[in-house]
Design a protein around this motif. Sequence first.
Motif, PDB file in Angstrom:
ATOM      1  N   UNK A  30       0.567  -1.368  -0.139  1.00 49.57           N
ATOM      2  CA  UNK A  30      -0.053  -0.441  -0.237  1.00 49.57           C
ATOM      3  C   UNK A  30       0.554   1.750  -0.482  1.00 49.57           C
ATOM      4  N   UNK A  31       0.368   1.821  -0.517  1.00 47.17           N
ATOM      5  CA  UNK A  31       0.725   3.150  -0.976  1.00 47.17           C
ATOM      6  C   UNK A  31       0.158   4.225  -0.248  1.00 47.17           C
ATOM      7  N   UNK A  32      -0.220   5.583   0.681  1.00 48.03           N
ATOM      8  CA  UNK A  32      -1.149   6.003   1.239  1.00 48.03           C
ATOM      9  C   UNK A  32      -2.614   5.414   1.330  1.00 48.03           C
ATOM     10  N   UNK A  33      -3.784   5.946   0.297  1.00 51.06           N
ATOM     11  CA  UNK A  33      -4.976   5.085   0.555  1.00 51.06           C
ATOM     12  C   UNK A  33      -4.582   4.064  -0.644  1.00 51.06           C
ATOM     13  N   UNK A  34      -4.159   3.617  -1.954  1.00 48.47           N
ATOM     14  CA  UNK A  34      -3.665   2.294  -2.944  1.00 48.47           C
ATOM     15  C   UNK A  34      -3.458   1.809  -2.154  1.00 48.47           C
ATOM     16  N   UNK A  35      -3.863   0.095  -2.750  1.00 50.66           N
ATOM     17  CA  UNK A  35      -3.206  -0.865  -2.503  1.00 50.66           C
ATOM     18  C   UNK A  35      -2.825  -1.238  -4.203  1.00 50.66           C
ATOM     19  N   UNK A  36      -1.473  -1.315  -3.821  1.00 49.99           N
ATOM     20  CA  UNK A  36      -0.703  -2.761  -5.478  1.00 49.99           C
ATOM     21  C   UNK A  36      -0.016  -3.879  -5.611  1.00 49.99           C
ATOM     22  N   UNK A  37      -0.212  -4.119  -6.630  1.00 51.18           N
ATOM     23  CA  UNK A  37       0.083  -5.945  -6.606  1.00 51.18           C
ATOM     24  C   UNK A  37       0.723  -6.304  -7.693  1.00 51.18           C
ATOM     25  N   UNK A  38       2.022  -6.552  -7.553  1.00 47.13           N
ATOM     26  CA  UNK A  38       2.791  -6.886  -9.176  1.00 47.13           C
ATOM     27  C   UNK A  38       3.241  -8.889  -8.676  1.00 47.13           C
ATOM     28  N   UNK A  39       3.521  -8.751 -10.231  1.00 47.01           N
ATOM     29  CA  UNK A  39       3.981 -10.911  -9.959  1.00 47.01           C
ATOM     30  C   UNK A  39       5.494 -11.075  -9.113  1.00 47.01           C
ATOM     31  N   UNK A  40       4.731 -11.753  -8.046  1.00 43.02           N
ATOM     32  CA  UNK A  40       5.997 -11.816  -7.614  1.00 43.02           C
ATOM     33  C   UNK A  40       7.610 -12.628  -7.977  1.00 43.02           C
ATOM     34  N   UNK A  41       7.107 -12.916  -9.247  1.00 43.85           N
ATOM     35  CA  UNK A  41       8.828 -13.113 -10.350  1.00 43.85           C
ATOM     36  C   UNK A  41       9.057 -11.982  -9.847  1.00 43.85           C
ATOM     37  N   UNK A  42       8.508 -10.737 -10.934  1.00 53.16           N
ATOM     38  CA  UNK A  42       9.296  -9.463 -11.296  1.00 53.16           C
ATOM     39  C   UNK A  42      10.060  -8.429 -10.110  1.00 53.16           C
ATOM     40  N   UNK A  43       9.719  -8.844  -8.963  1.00 51.67           N
ATOM     41  CA  UNK A  43      10.456  -8.754  -7.115  1.00 51.67           C
ATOM     42  C   UNK A  43      11.834  -9.038  -7.195  1.00 51.67           C
ATOM     43  N   UNK A  44      12.938  -8.588  -7.163  1.00 53.98           N
ATOM     44  CA  UNK A  44      14.367  -9.005  -6.622  1.00 53.98           C
ATOM     45  C   UNK A  44      14.626  -9.371  -5.322  1.00 53.98           C
TER      46      UNK A  44
END
Length: 50
Positions: free
Chosen positions: A20-34
């Motif tokens: 989350x950033x502020x009031x927003x929630x985001x998601x990203x593919x775990x394979x793209x996370x270093x």
Amino acid sequence: MSESTIQKQESELLQLVTFGIGEEEFGIDILKVQEIIRTMAITKVPNSPP
């Protein structure tokens, strides 16, 4: 941050890292996370501007 799994197609699963950033929630593919670096406590320096 958390890890969640959603069903992409009938037999294929997509794992996401969500955050989350502020009031927003985001998601990203775990394979793209270093790496995941958690925010550390910020120490105020005396007599310094805000």
